[in-house]
Design a protein around this motif. Structure first.
Motif, short mmCIF file in Angstrom:
data_model
loop_
_atom_site.label_atom_id
_atom_site.label_comp_id
_atom_site.label_asym_id
_atom_site.label_seq_id
_atom_site.Cartn_x
_atom_site.Cartn_y
_atom_site.Cartn_z
N PHE A 1 12.38 -68.90 133.12
CA PHE A 1 13.21 -68.48 134.25
C PHE A 1 12.39 -68.27 135.52
O PHE A 1 11.29 -67.75 135.49
CB PHE A 1 13.94 -67.17 133.91
N ASP A 2 13.01 -68.67 136.64
CA ASP A 2 12.41 -68.40 137.95
C ASP A 2 12.80 -67.02 138.47
O ASP A 2 12.02 -66.34 139.11
CB ASP A 2 12.85 -69.46 138.95
N VAL A 3 14.05 -66.62 138.19
CA VAL A 3 14.58 -65.34 138.63
C VAL A 3 15.32 -64.68 137.48
O VAL A 3 16.05 -65.35 136.74
CB VAL A 3 15.53 -65.50 139.84
N VAL A 4 15.14 -63.38 137.33
CA VAL A 4 15.88 -62.60 136.35
C VAL A 4 16.49 -61.39 137.06
O VAL A 4 15.80 -60.69 137.81
CB VAL A 4 14.97 -62.12 135.19
N GLU A 5 17.78 -61.19 136.84
CA GLU A 5 18.48 -60.02 137.38
C GLU A 5 18.92 -59.15 136.20
O GLU A 5 19.76 -59.55 135.40
CB GLU A 5 19.68 -60.44 138.21
N VAL A 6 18.31 -57.95 136.07
CA VAL A 6 18.64 -57.05 134.97
C VAL A 6 19.41 -55.85 135.49
O VAL A 6 19.22 -55.40 136.62
CB VAL A 6 17.38 -56.60 134.20
N SER A 7 20.27 -55.31 134.64
CA SER A 7 21.06 -54.12 134.97
C SER A 7 20.22 -52.88 134.68
O SER A 7 20.14 -52.43 133.54
CB SER A 7 22.36 -54.10 134.16
N ASP A 8 19.61 -52.35 135.73
CA ASP A 8 18.73 -51.20 135.58
C ASP A 8 19.37 -49.98 136.25
O ASP A 8 19.12 -49.71 137.42
CB ASP A 8 17.35 -51.49 136.18
N PHE A 9 20.16 -49.24 135.50
CA PHE A 9 20.83 -48.07 136.06
C PHE A 9 19.86 -46.90 136.25
O PHE A 9 20.11 -46.01 137.05
CB PHE A 9 21.98 -47.65 135.14
N TYR A 10 18.76 -46.95 135.51
CA TYR A 10 17.70 -45.95 135.65
C TYR A 10 16.36 -46.68 135.67
O TYR A 10 16.22 -47.75 135.07
CB TYR A 10 17.76 -44.95 134.50
N ALA A 11 15.38 -46.09 136.32
CA ALA A 11 14.11 -46.79 136.57
C ALA A 11 13.42 -47.23 135.28
O ALA A 11 12.86 -48.33 135.22
CB ALA A 11 13.18 -45.89 137.38
N TYR A 12 13.47 -46.41 134.23
CA TYR A 12 12.78 -46.77 132.99
C TYR A 12 13.38 -48.02 132.36
O TYR A 12 12.72 -48.72 131.57
CB TYR A 12 12.83 -45.62 131.98
N GLN A 13 14.66 -48.31 132.67
CA GLN A 13 15.34 -49.42 132.00
C GLN A 13 14.80 -50.78 132.41
O GLN A 13 14.81 -51.72 131.62
CB GLN A 13 16.85 -49.34 132.26
N GLN A 14 14.34 -50.91 133.66
CA GLN A 14 13.85 -52.23 134.07
C GLN A 14 12.69 -52.70 133.21
O GLN A 14 12.73 -53.80 132.65
CB GLN A 14 13.47 -52.24 135.54
N PRO A 15 11.62 -51.91 133.03
CA PRO A 15 10.56 -52.37 132.13
C PRO A 15 11.01 -52.49 130.69
O PRO A 15 10.59 -53.42 129.99
CB PRO A 15 9.47 -51.29 132.29
N MET A 16 11.86 -51.60 130.25
CA MET A 16 12.32 -51.66 128.86
C MET A 16 13.15 -52.91 128.60
O MET A 16 12.97 -53.60 127.59
CB MET A 16 13.14 -50.41 128.52
N TRP A 17 14.02 -53.24 129.55
CA TRP A 17 14.89 -54.41 129.35
C TRP A 17 14.10 -55.72 129.44
O TRP A 17 14.37 -56.65 128.69
CB TRP A 17 16.03 -54.43 130.36
N ILE A 18 13.11 -55.80 130.34
CA ILE A 18 12.38 -57.07 130.43
C ILE A 18 11.51 -57.29 129.18
O ILE A 18 11.26 -58.43 128.80
CB ILE A 18 11.56 -57.20 131.73
N GLU A 19 11.08 -56.20 128.54
CA GLU A 19 10.42 -56.35 127.24
C GLU A 19 11.41 -56.85 126.20
O GLU A 19 11.12 -57.77 125.42
CB GLU A 19 9.82 -55.02 126.80
N MET B 1 24.69 -54.40 130.89
CA MET B 1 24.54 -53.34 129.89
C MET B 1 25.65 -52.32 130.07
O MET B 1 26.02 -51.99 131.18
CB MET B 1 23.16 -52.68 130.04
N MET B 2 26.14 -51.81 128.96
CA MET B 2 27.16 -50.77 129.00
C MET B 2 26.97 -49.86 127.79
O MET B 2 26.41 -50.27 126.76
CB MET B 2 28.56 -51.39 128.99
N GLY B 3 27.47 -48.66 127.92
CA GLY B 3 27.39 -47.70 126.82
C GLY B 3 26.17 -46.81 126.95
O GLY B 3 25.25 -47.08 127.73
N PRO B 4 26.13 -45.73 126.17
CA PRO B 4 25.01 -44.79 126.26
C PRO B 4 23.72 -45.39 125.71
O PRO B 4 23.71 -46.00 124.65
CB PRO B 4 25.48 -43.61 125.40
N ALA B 5 22.63 -45.23 126.47
CA ALA B 5 21.30 -45.64 126.02
C ALA B 5 21.25 -47.08 125.55
O ALA B 5 20.71 -47.40 124.49
CB ALA B 5 20.81 -44.70 124.91
N GLY B 6 21.83 -47.98 126.34
CA GLY B 6 21.76 -49.40 126.03
C GLY B 6 22.48 -49.78 124.75
O GLY B 6 21.99 -50.59 123.98
N GLN B 7 23.68 -49.24 124.55
CA GLN B 7 24.43 -49.54 123.32
C GLN B 7 24.87 -51.00 123.25
O GLN B 7 24.81 -51.63 122.21
CB GLN B 7 25.66 -48.63 123.23
#
Length: 382
Positions: free
Chosen positions: A277-295, A366-372
């Motif tokens: 991918f050249d570009v990825v758009e992730v749903s990061d509602f909280y700052a910690y989620q961006q690194p967690m989701w890209i992993e 992403m939806m639901g509590p804690a990335g459900q």
């Protein structure tokens, strides 16, 4: 994936903390008229929009059957109108299925949300929990995210400084995005000194209350040239839901996201997401989620998401050039806006935040509590 489906146009309002002077219908009409102006699409019975999909939520709208008042704006009076609630990117999945099945050729998606209407967004998400065991202790999405953030930070070693860098970069990117006029720049010190919401989540780690609307036009491959010369092709989709009860889950495992990504990559024929991918758009509602989701998406190795997110890239992949959900998009529209922004990048129409030479992209919801519940959509241009 048989019978390719293209995204032919994207429409968005601005996203602001309080659109007090705008009704749901007015926001949706702005999106619809933008899409019509771009494509010339209409609601004629044989060649026009065959299905309209509304994205809305009864509790945020404070009315039952929230799509009921949207039917005329969506052009679906006595026509086909469907509804997706909670995670807007699922409307793309729905529209894709309708077109690939041969049911329709042209699908309109329009989603709206006004988070400012409720007294507290946390009171809304509190209702998502079990009423007997977890609701009485006060859980909401923010509190659940705090539990997940603790688990992830303990496992990954991500630092306060890296989380602050994520927020600072998100705001810097958002300042280039004309759809986010209310965003202000912040410093790392301001982020790290902001009040605690749900340890370790601070006030500036959380996405702001937001109102707005977004939409797109999905068209079968044999008809896309009627509407655009720059279609964006949906190459893969996948979703997965983890257990409802938080106590049944390993909150730091990324289970649902990894499975959703695996399904999307399989459909798209992607062997190595690190180079896909050249570009990825992730749903990061909280700052910690961006690194967690890209992993979880496999864009970087476990334990390295903090570094990648803080600099805004994983290899050649640019992360959230729009500013991401963290800069201010409504909860239920987060994933749909990510798909809209990724599509604009592929069309070369992302204005001030356009990335050069974008040929492939990924959008995440992403939806639901804690990335459900996670959804992944992969996209490409010709």
């Amino acid at each position: 994936m048989a019978r390719r489906v293209g995204i032919c146009a994207v429409g968005q309002t601005t996203y602001e903390p309080d659109k007090w002077n705008e009704r749901f219908q007015g926001m949706a009409l702005e999106v619809l008229e933008s899409i019509q102006a771009q494509t010339g699409v209409d609601f004629s019975e044989n060649r026009g929009i065959g299905m309209s999909i509304n994205v809305s939520d009864d509790i945020f709208d404070a009315r039952t059957i929230s799509d009921n008042a949207m039917t005329d704006v969506l052009g679906a009076h006595f026509g086909c109108e469907e509804k997706v609630a909670q995670e807007g990117i699922q409307a793309i999945y729905y529209g894709l299925a309708a077109i690939q099945s041969g049911h329709v050729d042209v699908v309109l998606i329009v989603g709206h949300c006004k988070e400012s209407q409720c007294q507290s967004r946390n009171m809304v998400t509190h209702v998502a929990f079990d009423p007997f065991y977890t609701r009485p202790v006060g859980l909401d999405f923010c509190a659940a995210a705090g539990l997940q953030a603790q688990a992830y930070m303990d496992q990954s070693g991500i630092t306060e400084e890296q989380l602050a860098a994520v927020v600072v970069r998100s705001r810097e990117n958002a300042l280039k995005n004309d759809r986010l006029p209310a965003v202000e720049a912040v410093t790392a010190e301001e982020v790290m000194n902001s009040p605690m919401l749900a340890d370790p989540i601070r006030q500036l780690h959380a996405y702001p209350v937001s109102d707005g609307a977004v939409g797109m036009l999905l068209v079968a491959e044999d008809r896309v040239k009627e509407f655009t010369d720059t279609p964006v092709w949906i190459t893969g989709v996948g979703n997965c839901m983890d257990s409802f009860f938080l106590g049944d889950r390993d909150l730091a495992s990324n289970f649902a996201l990894k499975e959703a990504a695996r399904r999307a990559y399989r459909r798209a024929g992607i062997a190595d997401p690190k180079t896909a991918f050249d570009v990825v758009e992730v749903s990061d509602f909280y700052a910690y989620q961006q690194p967690m989701w890209i992993e979880g998406l496999g864009l970087c190795d476990a334990g390295t998401g903090g570094l990648a997110a803080s600099v805004g890239s994983a290899g050649r992949t640019v992360i959230n050039p729009s500013g991401g959900t963290l800069a201010g998009n409504p909860l239920i529209l987060g994933g749909l806006v990510r798909a809209a922004e990724a599509s604009l990048q592929l069309m070369g129409k992302a204005n001030g935040h356009q990335v050069d030479n974008v040929a492939t992209a990924l959008a995440h919801g992403m939806m639901g509590p804690a990335g459900q519940f996670h959804s992944v959509v992969t996209l490409a241009r010709d």
